[in-house]
Design a protein around this motif. Structure first.
Motif, PDB file in Angstrom:
ATOM      1  N   THR A 149      81.055  34.365  -2.886  1.00 55.36           N
ATOM      2  CA  THR A 149      79.847  35.151  -3.149  1.00 55.36           C
ATOM      3  C   THR A 149      78.692  34.252  -3.571  1.00 55.36           C
ATOM      4  OG1 THR A 149      81.133  37.098  -3.808  1.00 55.36           O
ATOM      5  CG2 THR A 149      78.841  37.004  -4.536  1.00 55.36           C
ATOM      6  N   ASN A 179      67.240  40.630  -6.678  1.00 53.23           N
ATOM      7  CA  ASN A 179      68.488  39.869  -6.624  1.00 53.23           C
ATOM      8  C   ASN A 179      69.129  40.031  -5.256  1.00 53.23           C
ATOM      9  OD1 ASN A 179      71.707  40.236  -6.971  1.00 53.23           O
ATOM     10  ND2 ASN A 179      70.959  38.601  -8.280  1.00 53.23           N
ATOM     11  N   LEU A 180      69.815  38.978  -4.831  1.00 55.55           N
ATOM     12  CA  LEU A 180      70.629  39.060  -3.627  1.00 55.55           C
ATOM     13  C   LEU A 180      72.030  38.579  -3.970  1.00 55.55           C
ATOM     14  CD1 LEU A 180      70.008  38.417  -0.012  1.00 55.55           C
ATOM     15  CD2 LEU A 180      71.723  36.959  -1.082  1.00 55.55           C
ATOM     16  N   SER A 181      73.024  39.326  -3.545  1.00 58.88           N
ATOM     17  CA  SER A 181      74.422  38.940  -3.725  1.00 58.88           C
ATOM     18  C   SER A 181      75.134  39.243  -2.414  1.00 58.88           C
ATOM     19  CB  SER A 181      75.053  39.726  -4.878  1.00 58.88           C
ATOM     20  OG  SER A 181      76.363  39.276  -5.114  1.00 58.88           O
ATOM     21  N   GLN A 182      75.706  38.194  -1.793  1.00 54.14           N
ATOM     22  CA  GLN A 182      76.378  38.408  -0.512  1.00 54.14           C
ATOM     23  C   GLN A 182      77.501  37.403  -0.320  1.00 54.14           C
ATOM     24  OE1 GLN A 182      72.886  37.547   2.041  1.00 54.14           O
ATOM     25  NE2 GLN A 182      74.127  35.946   2.996  1.00 54.14           N
ATOM     26  N   ASP A 207      74.956  34.299  -5.040  1.00 54.78           N
ATOM     27  CA  ASP A 207      74.145  35.208  -5.842  1.00 54.78           C
ATOM     28  C   ASP A 207      72.908  34.471  -6.322  1.00 54.78           C
ATOM     29  OD1 ASP A 207      74.448  37.992  -7.432  1.00 54.78           O
ATOM     30  OD2 ASP A 207      73.485  36.513  -8.735  1.00 54.78           O
ATOM     31  N   PRO A 248      70.712  29.396  -7.862  1.00 53.21           N
ATOM     32  CA  PRO A 248      71.705  30.205  -7.159  1.00 53.21           C
ATOM     33  C   PRO A 248      73.103  29.854  -7.670  1.00 53.21           C
ATOM     34  CG  PRO A 248      70.245  29.070  -5.610  1.00 53.21           C
ATOM     35  CD  PRO A 248      69.998  28.492  -6.970  1.00 53.21           C
ATOM     36  N   THR A 249      74.017  30.798  -7.545  1.00 53.95           N
ATOM     37  CA  THR A 249      75.408  30.528  -7.908  1.00 53.95           C
ATOM     38  C   THR A 249      76.312  30.820  -6.725  1.00 53.95           C
ATOM     39  OG1 THR A 249      75.813  32.766  -8.763  1.00 53.95           O
ATOM     40  CG2 THR A 249      75.007  31.110 -10.344  1.00 53.95           C
ATOM     41  N   ASP A 295      68.649  35.251  -8.018  1.00 54.63           N
ATOM     42  CA  ASP A 295      67.460  36.047  -8.316  1.00 54.63           C
ATOM     43  C   ASP A 295      66.282  35.362  -7.638  1.00 54.63           C
ATOM     44  OD1 ASP A 295      68.910  37.775  -9.996  1.00 54.63           O
ATOM     45  OD2 ASP A 295      68.643  36.438 -11.700  1.00 54.63           O
TER      46      ASP A 295
END
Length: 197
Positions: free
Chosen positions: A119, A48-51, A121, A71-72, A123
């Motif tokens: 943000t 996962n990436l969240s930035q 976010d 993506p969200t 997967d």
């Protein structure tokens, strides 16, 4: 037992009954890792990436292979559109409205106004961490040493002009990869059954 990069290189030589392949065995392993990244999608590759982002173009992670789901932005799912569709979209939408994204090279492009910061976010499937002298093991070597071995032997066959063994190594590799995929699929559902709701 094959537990490290050195173990794998030694096993390749043993299986091929050759003692002169130490240097080139690294190439066979590297070539197989490239093949595996193109073909394998198992739970061990999920991350996962969240930035926080404040621009429409976002660099994808260096180990990114493909998205899992959507993506969200700020918790709101974004819809994929083709590059041509993206270019035809007129202007940016508000961050709280339905947004769109597309992939341009190694970047994710958004048509959402994120100038205030929001943000992002998602997967994704990540590349298998490459084996090397400084990275002597990874999840695939731990969970599928047979996959690594048969894949490396398959890559060795053309180098050794041993076309007769290609079908053998391909068959063993296919079986090992299918077994790994089946184990991953079973683990994802924890042995339960899927229900239609």
């Amino acid at each position: 037992m094959i537990q490290t990069y050195d173990d794998l290189k030694a096993a390749v030589g043993r299986w091929l009954h050759r003692t002169d392949l130490a240097a080139v065995a690294e190439d066979f392993i590297t070539l197989f890792q490239m093949r595996a990244n193109r073909n394998l999608r198992v739970r061990q590759m999920e991350t996962n990436l969240s930035q926080m982002v404040s621009g429409q173009t976002v660099a994808l992670p260096a180990d990114w292979l493909e998205f899992i789901g959507q993506p969200t932005l700020g918790g709101k799912p974004q819809s994929f559109v083709t590059r041509d569709q993206f270019k035809r979209l007129d202007g940016l939408v508000h961050v709280f409205e339905q947004g769109y994204f597309s992939i341009f090279g190694s970047s994710l492009r958004l048509n959402v106004d994120v100038s205030a910061g929001v943000t992002l976010d998602f997967d994704y499937y990540a590349k298998i961490p490459a084996l090397s002298d400084t990275n002597p093991t990874n999840w695939l070597l731990q969970d599928g040493a047979d996959v690594y071995l048969y894949g490396s032997l398959l890559e060795a066959a053309p180098y050794l002009n041993n076309d007769a063994r290609i079908a053998t190594w391909q068959g063993l590799l296919t079986t090992a990869m299918n077994d790994l995929q089946a184990a991953s699929d079973t683990a994802k559902t924890s042995g339960g059954t899927l229900e239609i709701r």
